[in-house]
Design a protein around this motif. Sequence first.
Motif, PDB file in Angstrom:
ATOM      1  N   ARG A   1       0.895  -1.279  -0.055  1.00  0.00           N
ATOM      2  CA  ARG A   1      -0.212  -0.116   0.139  1.00  0.00           C
ATOM      3  C   ARG A   1       0.804   1.271   0.113  1.00  0.00           C
ATOM      4  NH1 ARG A   1      -5.427  -0.283   1.346  1.00  0.00           N
ATOM      5  NH2 ARG A   1      -5.077   1.804   2.396  1.00  0.00           N
ATOM      6  N   ASP A   2       1.888   1.286   0.812  1.00  0.00           N
ATOM      7  CA  ASP A   2       2.796   2.306   0.865  1.00  0.00           C
ATOM      8  C   ASP A   2       3.561   2.772  -0.427  1.00  0.00           C
ATOM      9  OD1 ASP A   2       2.861   3.215   3.708  1.00  0.00           O
ATOM     10  OD2 ASP A   2       3.420   1.220   4.082  1.00  0.00           O
ATOM     11  N   LEU A   3       3.838   1.462  -1.021  1.00  0.00           N
ATOM     12  CA  LEU A   3       4.386   1.444  -2.713  1.00  0.00           C
ATOM     13  C   LEU A   3       3.595   2.185  -3.730  1.00  0.00           C
ATOM     14  CD1 LEU A   3       6.156   0.759  -5.091  1.00  0.00           C
ATOM     15  CD2 LEU A   3       5.028  -1.569  -4.817  1.00  0.00           C
ATOM     16  N   VAL A   4       2.305   1.862  -3.586  1.00  0.00           N
ATOM     17  CA  VAL A   4       1.237   2.515  -4.339  1.00  0.00           C
ATOM     18  C   VAL A   4       1.079   3.844  -4.015  1.00  0.00           C
ATOM     19  CG1 VAL A   4      -1.171   2.617  -5.261  1.00  0.00           C
ATOM     20  CG2 VAL A   4       0.165   0.096  -5.067  1.00  0.00           C
ATOM     21  N   ILE A   5       0.957   4.231  -2.820  1.00  0.00           N
ATOM     22  CA  ILE A   5       0.668   5.512  -2.316  1.00  0.00           C
ATOM     23  C   ILE A   5       1.776   6.322  -2.514  1.00  0.00           C
ATOM     24  CG2 ILE A   5       0.093   6.994  -0.328  1.00  0.00           C
ATOM     25  CD1 ILE A   5      -1.066   4.340   0.654  1.00  0.00           C
ATOM     26  N   LEU A   6       3.050   6.014  -2.121  1.00  0.00           N
ATOM     27  CA  LEU A   6       4.320   6.899  -2.358  1.00  0.00           C
ATOM     28  C   LEU A   6       4.669   7.256  -3.854  1.00  0.00           C
ATOM     29  CD1 LEU A   6       6.211   5.849   0.863  1.00  0.00           C
ATOM     30  CD2 LEU A   6       4.694   8.116   0.585  1.00  0.00           C
ATOM     31  N   SER A   7       4.386   6.168  -4.714  1.00  0.00           N
ATOM     32  CA  SER A   7       4.770   6.336  -5.935  1.00  0.00           C
ATOM     33  C   SER A   7       3.839   7.572  -6.605  1.00  0.00           C
ATOM     34  CB  SER A   7       4.415   4.933  -6.800  1.00  0.00           C
ATOM     35  OG  SER A   7       5.379   3.808  -6.193  1.00  0.00           O
ATOM     36  N   GLY A   8       2.524   7.834  -6.035  1.00  0.00           N
ATOM     37  CA  GLY A   8       1.801   8.770  -6.317  1.00  0.00           C
ATOM     38  C   GLY A   8       2.541  10.085  -6.476  1.00  0.00           C
ATOM     39  N   ALA A   9       3.772  10.254  -5.795  1.00  0.00           N
ATOM     40  CA  ALA A   9       4.449  11.382  -5.941  1.00  0.00           C
ATOM     41  C   ALA A   9       5.011  11.573  -7.248  1.00  0.00           C
ATOM     42  CB  ALA A   9       5.824  11.459  -4.955  1.00  0.00           C
ATOM     43  N   HIS A  10       4.708  10.603  -8.211  1.00  0.00           N
ATOM     44  CA  HIS A  10       5.372  10.948  -9.401  1.00  0.00           C
ATOM     45  C   HIS A  10       4.111  11.834 -10.398  1.00  0.00           C
ATOM     46  CE1 HIS A  10       8.497   7.496  -9.830  1.00  0.00           C
ATOM     47  NE2 HIS A  10       8.949   8.699  -9.093  1.00  0.00           N
ATOM     48  N   THR A  11       3.193  12.162  -9.438  1.00  0.00           N
ATOM     49  CA  THR A  11       2.089  13.088 -10.307  1.00  0.00           C
ATOM     50  C   THR A  11       3.119  14.422 -10.422  1.00  0.00           C
ATOM     51  OG1 THR A  11       0.180  14.299 -10.240  1.00  0.00           O
ATOM     52  CG2 THR A  11       1.493  14.168  -8.103  1.00  0.00           C
ATOM     53  N   ILE A  12       4.092  14.840  -9.838  1.00  0.00           N
ATOM     54  CA  ILE A  12       4.931  15.769 -10.011  1.00  0.00           C
ATOM     55  C   ILE A  12       6.400  15.176 -10.555  1.00  0.00           C
ATOM     56  CG2 ILE A  12       3.650  17.478  -8.892  1.00  0.00           C
ATOM     57  CD1 ILE A  12       6.008  16.984  -6.658  1.00  0.00           C
TER      58      ILE A  12
ATOM     59  N   LEU B   1      -8.664   3.056  -7.022  1.00  0.00           N
ATOM     60  CA  LEU B   1      -9.427   3.927  -5.944  1.00  0.00           C
ATOM     61  C   LEU B   1      -8.816   5.226  -5.962  1.00  0.00           C
ATOM     62  CD1 LEU B   1     -10.850   4.482  -3.012  1.00  0.00           C
ATOM     63  CD2 LEU B   1      -8.700   3.787  -1.943  1.00  0.00           C
ATOM     64  N   TYR B   2      -7.440   5.199  -6.047  1.00  0.00           N
ATOM     65  CA  TYR B   2      -6.943   6.620  -6.086  1.00  0.00           C
ATOM     66  C   TYR B   2      -7.137   7.647  -7.556  1.00  0.00           C
ATOM     67  CZ  TYR B   2      -4.585   4.687  -1.885  1.00  0.00           C
ATOM     68  OH  TYR B   2      -4.556   4.117  -0.589  1.00  0.00           O
ATOM     69  N   ALA B   3      -7.316   6.664  -8.391  1.00  0.00           N
ATOM     70  CA  ALA B   3      -7.691   7.369  -9.746  1.00  0.00           C
ATOM     71  C   ALA B   3      -9.051   8.008  -9.772  1.00  0.00           C
ATOM     72  CB  ALA B   3      -7.613   6.581 -10.946  1.00  0.00           C
ATOM     73  N   SER B   4     -10.055   7.398  -8.975  1.00  0.00           N
ATOM     74  CA  SER B   4     -11.354   8.021  -8.714  1.00  0.00           C
ATOM     75  C   SER B   4     -11.580   8.699  -7.505  1.00  0.00           C
ATOM     76  CB  SER B   4     -12.288   6.646  -8.762  1.00  0.00           C
ATOM     77  OG  SER B   4     -12.102   5.931  -7.735  1.00  0.00           O
ATOM     78  N   ASP B   5     -10.674   8.870  -6.557  1.00  0.00           N
ATOM     79  CA  ASP B   5     -10.907   9.388  -5.272  1.00  0.00           C
ATOM     80  C   ASP B   5      -9.854  10.109  -4.979  1.00  0.00           C
ATOM     81  OD1 ASP B   5     -11.670  10.245  -2.706  1.00  0.00           O
ATOM     82  OD2 ASP B   5     -12.581   8.536  -2.285  1.00  0.00           O
ATOM     83  N   MET B   6      -9.493  11.796  -4.935  1.00  0.00           N
ATOM     84  CA  MET B   6      -8.245  12.223  -4.915  1.00  0.00           C
ATOM     85  C   MET B   6      -8.445  12.683  -3.327  1.00  0.00           C
ATOM     86  SD  MET B   6      -6.692  15.257  -6.729  1.00  0.00           S
ATOM     87  CE  MET B   6      -7.721  16.628  -6.390  1.00  0.00           C
ATOM     88  N   ASP B   7      -9.236  12.628  -2.804  1.00  0.00           N
ATOM     89  CA  ASP B   7      -9.271  12.692  -1.134  1.00  0.00           C
ATOM     90  C   ASP B   7      -8.698  11.420  -0.432  1.00  0.00           C
ATOM     91  OD1 ASP B   7     -10.430  15.267  -1.160  1.00  0.00           O
ATOM     92  OD2 ASP B   7     -12.514  14.693  -1.005  1.00  0.00           O
ATOM     93  N   ALA B   8      -8.984  10.599  -1.023  1.00  0.00           N
ATOM     94  CA  ALA B   8      -8.476   8.969  -0.422  1.00  0.00           C
ATOM     95  C   ALA B   8      -7.160   9.023  -0.632  1.00  0.00           C
ATOM     96  CB  ALA B   8      -9.025   7.692  -0.921  1.00  0.00           C
ATOM     97  N   PHE B   9      -6.591   9.573  -1.919  1.00  0.00           N
ATOM     98  CA  PHE B   9      -5.204   9.429  -2.070  1.00  0.00           C
ATOM     99  C   PHE B   9      -4.378  10.534  -1.262  1.00  0.00           C
ATOM    100  CE2 PHE B   9      -1.972  11.713  -4.940  1.00  0.00           C
ATOM    101  CZ  PHE B   9      -0.870  11.048  -4.595  1.00  0.00           C
ATOM    102  N   PHE B  10      -5.007  11.628  -1.045  1.00  0.00           N
ATOM    103  CA  PHE B  10      -4.435  12.712  -0.316  1.00  0.00           C
ATOM    104  C   PHE B  10      -4.362  12.369   1.258  1.00  0.00           C
ATOM    105  CE2 PHE B  10      -4.938  16.797  -2.563  1.00  0.00           C
ATOM    106  CZ  PHE B  10      -4.334  16.246  -3.919  1.00  0.00           C
ATOM    107  N   GLY B  11      -5.272  11.730   1.983  1.00  0.00           N
ATOM    108  CA  GLY B  11      -5.436  11.222   3.020  1.00  0.00           C
ATOM    109  C   GLY B  11      -4.308  10.037   3.280  1.00  0.00           C
ATOM    110  N   ASP B  12      -4.238   8.988   2.351  1.00  0.00           N
ATOM    111  CA  ASP B  12      -3.263   8.040   2.722  1.00  0.00           C
ATOM    112  C   ASP B  12      -2.116   8.489   2.205  1.00  0.00           C
ATOM    113  OD1 ASP B  12      -5.378   6.494   3.217  1.00  0.00           O
ATOM    114  OD2 ASP B  12      -5.478   5.385   1.606  1.00  0.00           O
ATOM    115  N   PHE B  13      -1.734   9.422   1.301  1.00  0.00           N
ATOM    116  CA  PHE B  13      -0.437   9.904   0.973  1.00  0.00           C
ATOM    117  C   PHE B  13       0.275  10.706   2.190  1.00  0.00           C
ATOM    118  CE2 PHE B  13       2.729  12.701  -0.371  1.00  0.00           C
ATOM    119  CZ  PHE B  13       3.690  12.020  -1.351  1.00  0.00           C
ATOM    120  N   ALA B  14      -0.604  11.539   2.736  1.00  0.00           N
ATOM    121  CA  ALA B  14      -0.197  11.978   4.208  1.00  0.00           C
ATOM    122  C   ALA B  14       0.312  10.875   5.205  1.00  0.00           C
ATOM    123  CB  ALA B  14      -1.169  12.984   4.773  1.00  0.00           C
TER     124      ALA B  14
END
Length: 319
Positions: free
Chosen positions: A181-192, A276-289
């Motif tokens: 889960r951390d892998l998927v979440i933290l990889s989301g930093a590649h949005t920048i 999940l994170y593609a459809s729900d940015m709030d879920a991504f933000f909360g889990d990324f934090a």
Amino acid sequence: MTIVTCIFLATLGLIFNPSSAQLSLDFYENSCTPLPDIVHDIMRATLNRNPRMGASILQLFFHDCFVNGCDASILLDDTDFFIGEKSTPPNKDSARGFELIDTIKSEVERFCPETVSCADILALAAREAVALLGGPFFEIGLGRRDSLVASFNSVAGQIPSPSFNLPQLIASFEAKGLDYRDLVILSGAHTIGRARCLRFRNHIYNDTNVDPDFADSVKVLCPINDNDDENLPLDFQTADLFDNLYYVNLINRRALLHSDQELYNYGTPVDRLVELYASDMDAFFGDFADSMVRMSSMNPLTGFRGEIRRDCRRVNFLG
């Protein structure tokens, strides 16, 4: 054993086992009150001029934490005593932002001399990079101390490679006490951020799980035997905005890096998280934090270990 003896032994244990000290949200509340404002103001001014620096600082923090914990060892220049982490292949050509951390450290030293570690400054700068580019703001524990050494050899195999497959990526995170889960979440930093053609050409030209139209558009910018150093955004739509389009791109087979596209291929729970994170940015933000806080707490130097560097590029005994 008396209560007094128990308290005495517990205190001795804390003194002689400083790693038991915990990071704290209010660590500098009395010793350096202006710290958060200093970091925020310098990061805001910098990103207003050059938003790319946000991704650079975030990457610098990841690469620091993944090698023996979040101890600012990546900031150390080479010396007569060691060749440091800056010189390694994962960092030599891509790590940026050292001068920005120097700037923040100099200002912090002006207000709070020999008080705030470079490791904490890097952690706070990474937090501000995320928030200032549109991502979540989160509280982060402080009280890290700085490493006395950096090692070229210690980097080998610790930082995930753009060529890794999914099992290799999961294993690299599990080795740090993080899960898929951390892998998927933290990889989301590649949005920048951006990547050099050299890092993704093989994926674009040879992998089969790439949208053909996307691949053709990238090949124009990264010819097969040219432009190794050309930098392209990891998210073509909103390159300097922290959002969830990274995950949308994975579903559409439009990831620039092989390691990123590996997160959406196999019909596993990893795929479900991407959806999940593609459809729900709030879920991504909360889990990324939450994942950022977990990563930032990996094996910090606390208590009496390490030091508070006066200069982030060198240990104190070197001047």
